[in-house]
Design an enzyme around this catalytic site. Structure first.
Site, PDB file in Angstrom:
ATOM      1  N   SER A   9     -29.491 -23.889   6.815  1.00  0.00           N
ATOM      2  CA  SER A   9     -28.660 -24.008   8.018  1.00  0.00           C
ATOM      3  C   SER A   9     -28.241 -25.457   8.167  1.00  0.00           C
ATOM      4  O   SER A   9     -29.086 -26.338   8.363  1.00  0.00           O
ATOM      5  CB  SER A   9     -29.437 -23.577   9.256  1.00  0.00           C
ATOM      6  OG  SER A   9     -28.779 -24.083  10.398  1.00  0.00           O
ATOM      7  N   HIS A  34     -25.440 -21.668   5.448  1.00  0.00           N
ATOM      8  CA  HIS A  34     -25.501 -21.001   6.761  1.00  0.00           C
ATOM      9  C   HIS A  34     -24.872 -21.941   7.791  1.00  0.00           C
ATOM     10  O   HIS A  34     -25.311 -23.079   7.966  1.00  0.00           O
ATOM     11  CB  HIS A  34     -26.949 -20.675   7.122  1.00  0.00           C
ATOM     12  CG  HIS A  34     -27.089 -19.912   8.405  1.00  0.00           C
ATOM     13  ND1 HIS A  34     -26.893 -18.547   8.481  1.00  0.00           N
ATOM     14  CD2 HIS A  34     -27.393 -20.319   9.658  1.00  0.00           C
ATOM     15  CE1 HIS A  34     -27.078 -18.143   9.734  1.00  0.00           C
ATOM     16  NE2 HIS A  34     -27.380 -19.208  10.474  1.00  0.00           N
ATOM     17  N   ASP A  36     -23.767 -22.510  11.606  1.00  0.00           N
ATOM     18  CA  ASP A  36     -24.052 -22.080  12.983  1.00  0.00           C
ATOM     19  C   ASP A  36     -22.971 -22.543  13.957  1.00  0.00           C
ATOM     20  O   ASP A  36     -22.789 -23.744  14.157  1.00  0.00           O
ATOM     21  CB  ASP A  36     -25.405 -22.650  13.426  1.00  0.00           C
ATOM     22  CG  ASP A  36     -26.560 -21.931  12.764  1.00  0.00           C
ATOM     23  OD1 ASP A  36     -26.640 -20.703  12.881  1.00  0.00           O
ATOM     24  OD2 ASP A  36     -27.384 -22.621  12.122  1.00  0.00           O
ATOM     25  N   MET A  38     -21.814 -22.628  17.740  1.00  0.00           N
ATOM     26  CA  MET A  38     -22.319 -22.474  19.121  1.00  0.00           C
ATOM     27  C   MET A  38     -21.272 -22.995  20.093  1.00  0.00           C
ATOM     28  O   MET A  38     -20.640 -24.022  19.827  1.00  0.00           O
ATOM     29  CB  MET A  38     -23.618 -23.257  19.287  1.00  0.00           C
ATOM     30  CG  MET A  38     -24.691 -22.863  18.286  1.00  0.00           C
ATOM     31  SD  MET A  38     -26.228 -23.712  18.616  1.00  0.00           S
ATOM     32  CE  MET A  38     -27.206 -23.190  17.202  1.00  0.00           C
ATOM     33  N   HIS A  68     -22.371 -17.866  11.256  1.00  0.00           N
ATOM     34  CA  HIS A  68     -23.160 -17.207  12.296  1.00  0.00           C
ATOM     35  C   HIS A  68     -22.548 -17.585  13.637  1.00  0.00           C
ATOM     36  O   HIS A  68     -22.741 -18.701  14.121  1.00  0.00           O
ATOM     37  CB  HIS A  68     -24.619 -17.677  12.173  1.00  0.00           C
ATOM     38  CG  HIS A  68     -25.519 -17.201  13.266  1.00  0.00           C
ATOM     39  ND1 HIS A  68     -26.784 -17.707  13.453  1.00  0.00           N
ATOM     40  CD2 HIS A  68     -25.347 -16.266  14.233  1.00  0.00           C
ATOM     41  CE1 HIS A  68     -27.348 -17.111  14.489  1.00  0.00           C
ATOM     42  NE2 HIS A  68     -26.493 -16.237  14.995  1.00  0.00           N
ATOM     43  N   MET A  70     -22.303 -17.758  17.390  1.00  0.00           N
ATOM     44  CA  MET A  70     -23.001 -17.646  18.673  1.00  0.00           C
ATOM     45  C   MET A  70     -21.974 -18.031  19.728  1.00  0.00           C
ATOM     46  O   MET A  70     -22.073 -19.087  20.367  1.00  0.00           O
ATOM     47  CB  MET A  70     -24.236 -18.560  18.678  1.00  0.00           C
ATOM     48  CG  MET A  70     -25.359 -18.037  17.792  1.00  0.00           C
ATOM     49  SD  MET A  70     -26.532 -19.326  17.299  1.00  0.00           S
ATOM     50  CE  MET A  70     -25.698 -19.972  15.855  1.00  0.00           C
ATOM     51  N   MET A 139     -32.813 -12.562  14.381  1.00  0.00           N
ATOM     52  CA  MET A 139     -33.220 -13.861  14.900  1.00  0.00           C
ATOM     53  C   MET A 139     -34.733 -13.851  15.115  1.00  0.00           C
ATOM     54  O   MET A 139     -35.268 -12.959  15.781  1.00  0.00           O
ATOM     55  CB  MET A 139     -32.549 -14.154  16.249  1.00  0.00           C
ATOM     56  CG  MET A 139     -31.032 -14.326  16.211  1.00  0.00           C
ATOM     57  SD  MET A 139     -30.425 -15.554  15.045  1.00  0.00           S
ATOM     58  CE  MET A 139     -31.209 -17.054  15.650  1.00  0.00           C
ATOM     59  N   ASP A 177     -33.517 -15.609  10.543  1.00  0.00           N
ATOM     60  CA  ASP A 177     -33.033 -16.921  10.975  1.00  0.00           C
ATOM     61  C   ASP A 177     -33.908 -17.458  12.102  1.00  0.00           C
ATOM     62  O   ASP A 177     -33.956 -16.885  13.186  1.00  0.00           O
ATOM     63  CB  ASP A 177     -31.575 -16.767  11.437  1.00  0.00           C
ATOM     64  CG  ASP A 177     -30.913 -18.089  11.815  1.00  0.00           C
ATOM     65  OD1 ASP A 177     -31.540 -19.146  11.662  1.00  0.00           O
ATOM     66  OD2 ASP A 177     -29.743 -18.040  12.249  1.00  0.00           O
TER      67      ASP A 177
HETATM   68  C1  DX5 Z   1     -30.531 -21.135  15.762  1.00  0.00           C
HETATM   69  C2  DX5 Z   1     -29.687 -21.091  14.505  1.00  0.00           C
HETATM   70  C3  DX5 Z   1     -30.458 -21.316  13.281  1.00  0.00           C
HETATM   71  C4  DX5 Z   1     -31.148 -22.663  13.178  1.00  0.00           C
HETATM   72  C5  DX5 Z   1     -32.413 -22.441  12.432  1.00  0.00           C
HETATM   73  O1  DX5 Z   1     -29.780 -20.648  16.817  1.00  0.00           O
HETATM   74  O2  DX5 Z   1     -29.057 -19.825  14.386  1.00  0.00           O
HETATM   75  O3  DX5 Z   1     -29.675 -21.056  12.117  1.00  0.00           O
HETATM   76  O4  DX5 Z   1     -30.405 -23.655  12.534  1.00  0.00           O
HETATM   77  O5  DX5 Z   1     -33.109 -23.628  12.413  1.00  0.00           O
HETATM   78  P1  DX5 Z   1     -34.636 -23.723  11.952  1.00  0.00           P
HETATM   79  O6  DX5 Z   1     -34.689 -23.254  10.531  1.00  0.00           O
HETATM   80  O7  DX5 Z   1     -34.929 -25.165  12.111  1.00  0.00           O
HETATM   81  O8  DX5 Z   1     -35.412 -22.831  12.874  1.00  0.00           O
HETATM   82 ZN    ZN Z   2     -28.066 -19.306  12.456  1.00  0.00          ZN
END
Ligand code: DX5
Ligand code: ZN
Length: 228
Positions: A9, A34, A36, A38, A68, A70, A139, A177
């Site tokens: 990620s 990956h 993310d 947000m 991903h 969010m 998750m 994840d």
């Molecule tokens: C959290 C993200 C993850 C995050 C995971 O909302 O979707 O992808 O980066 O991070 P670690 O591996 O540090 O838990």
């Molecule tokens: Zn993620």
């Protein structure tokens, strides 16, 4: 052995050197990027969008990019990520008014699609749309931040998801994840996951002496997976 894939990620990467970070982690043997996204609305954090995905493609990243989302709403941003070179686009069903339509949209845009299940979200949606899903993402933390601890009940949920996927007979990846580390990746694989997102465990592992070296942590994860 299943076709295990490690998906760093980039949330935990050094954003000021993102292209280089992605190159280095892929050189170390990681498989998938990956990504993310947000929006400070669906989750309380704000990260990166299609421009950055496009920039990674232009930089020369050819590995699959696993976007991903969010974000809420979902549909408006899907074509933008497809154009920016996303391979997978996954989203949280709670964030879409019409889950089936969003899955269709992702496929129509030429990407692989996936549903993401928060720790307290039941897997029931899969009963109705499994024919439109290429990835199930569970998750194992509440979404929004890197560096949180793995929620143990995710292991039972993985077993449940693995059964559903196997019974469907479809080619669907089962991704996990949140809080994935060298010391739990084997248990997670044994519970049925085949795709492992890890942010802080990978990007936090580089030594001060060599901030570009992800070889040993990726190899340590592979060694654990080889024991399954
Ligand atoms: C959290 C993200 C993850 C995050 C995971 O909302 O979707 O992808 O980066 O991070 P670690 O591996 O540090 O838990
Ligand atoms: Zn993620």
């Amino acid at each position: 052995m299943p076709d295990y894939k490690i998906a760093p990620s980039i949330l935990s990467a050094d954003f000021a050197r993102l292209g280089e970070e992605v190159d280095n982690v892929l050189k170390s043997g990681a498989d998938i990027v990956h990504f993310d996204v947000m929006d400070n609305h669906y989750v309380p954090n704000l990260t990166i969008g299609p421009l950055i995905c496009d920039a990674l493609r232009k930089h020369g990243v050819s590995a699959e990019i696993d976007v991903h989302l969010m974000v809420k709403p979902v549909d408006g941003i899907v074509p933008d990520f497809a154009k920016a070179g996303a391979s997978y686009i996954t989203f949280h069903p709670e964030a879409s008014e019409h889950v089936d339509r969003t899955l269709q949209l992702i496929k129509a845009e030429g990407c692989k699609s996936g549903l993401v299940f928060n720790p307290a979200t039941p897997l029931d949606y899969l009963n109705y749309v499994i024919d439109k899903v290429d990835m199930v993402l569970l998750m194992s933390v509440n979404p929004g931040f890197g560096g949180q601890s793995f929620i143990p009940s995710a292991l039972d949920k993985l077993r449940e998801a693995r059964k559903i996927i196997d019974a469907s007979g479809r080619d669907i990846r089962l991704e996990i994840d949140g809080g994935v580390k060298v010391n739990n990746i084997r248990d997670i694989a044994e519970a049925g996951a085949d795709t492992f997102v890890a942010g802080s465990a990978i990007f936090g592992a580089a030594q001060d002496s060599d901030p570009n070296d992800y070889d040993s942590v990726v190899q340590a994860m592979r060694d654990e997976l080889a024991k399954v």
